[in-house]
Design an enzyme around this catalytic site. Sequence first.
Site, PDB file in Angstrom:
ATOM      1  N   SER A  68       0.796  -1.233   0.000  1.00 45.86           N
ATOM      2  CA  SER A  68       0.000   0.000   0.000  1.00 45.86           C
ATOM      3  C   SER A  68       0.826   1.280   0.000  1.00 45.86           C
ATOM      4  CB  SER A  68      -0.967   0.010   1.182  1.00 45.86           C
ATOM      5  OG  SER A  68      -2.047  -0.876   0.938  1.00 45.86           O
TER       6      SER A  68
ATOM      7  N   LYS B 272       0.022   3.699  -2.717  1.00 42.52           N
ATOM      8  CA  LYS B 272      -1.070   4.681  -2.695  1.00 42.52           C
ATOM      9  C   LYS B 272      -0.598   6.125  -2.599  1.00 42.52           C
ATOM     10  CE  LYS B 272      -4.189   1.139  -1.049  1.00 42.52           C
ATOM     11  NZ  LYS B 272      -4.687   0.374   0.092  1.00 42.52           N
TER      12      LYS B 272
ATOM     13  N   SER C 220      -6.173   3.687   4.137  1.00 45.64           N
ATOM     14  CA  SER C 220      -5.639   2.922   3.012  1.00 45.64           C
ATOM     15  C   SER C 220      -6.746   2.269   2.198  1.00 45.64           C
ATOM     16  CB  SER C 220      -4.659   1.848   3.522  1.00 45.64           C
ATOM     17  OG  SER C 220      -3.793   1.412   2.506  1.00 45.64           O
TER      18      SER C 220
END
Length: 320
Positions: A100, A103, A151
Amino acid sequence: LLVIIIGLIGVLGYQMQKNEKKQTDGNASASSSVSSSSLAGDSSEPISDSSPEEEITPTPEPVQQISSDGLNSQHALLVRESDLAEMMNLGGDERIYPASMTKIMTALLTIENLPEDIFEELTAQDASVAGFNPYEQPTVRDLLYGVLLPSGADACETLARAVGGSEEGFVAMMNQKAEELGLTNTHFENCTGLHNDNHYSTCRDIAVLMSECLKSDTFREIVTREVYTTEATASHPEGITLYDTMLHRFTSYEMSTTLENGAVIEGGKTGFTDEAGQCLVSFAEYGGEEYILVTAEAMTDSGSAVDSIADASTVYGRLQ
């Protein structure tokens, strides 16, 4: 005969004196000519043929070298944010799965390309979500908070379609941006960080990306918030409360973001997949300077969700 010889000697001596006088006068004239030429040159242009003085690039201040001993993470890179000077490198140029941490690129492209509010159907499969109803009308700002704090893959995919027309189109933009930033060891396959063997990066590339993100005031505002409540919608009249996955863990585990040496961990983005392990890109302030730390592959037997933030506390705590 003797008189004749004496006369010849006298003539020869007179001739030699005359020649010496001419030579002396000639040397004096030449010297005067050179001197006049030099003086003339001084009044018009320098006689030196050296090139103009080149601009001197200031030498960066040396940085402290930080030990990587005792970390849970298999890869780690610490840099000074102002010039990306390397301070610690534990496999920082080796390929990792960014999970993640991906992101932050999704957020950066959104900030650069989508300033308007949008309405999109929200979908996500087998991934963390921010909690938006598929038919709500969240603002771009709320969706960005959904990307960077909890997230949320739902928020990522919504923004990707709005910016790139489709997730595939957005991923092409991600890879183009990576190329522009010189991230030569990075390739994206999706906007969320879900595992794909061809979705990879390095700690160094993620550090460069984070440095670019921190130039945005909007990004800084969002990524440094522990808690945020979205605007009210029909489905959520009181809004949705979002918690940052990194900062909230510090609070939950009673760990302080202000360390004993005075360093303050300001914000960051966590990541996790089975293949990537625990990942974290964070930044901290110490002594008037900011520093960026990227860690990856924290895979300990304890299964603790705080191994990566514990590593951040350890590394930033070693700044002097």
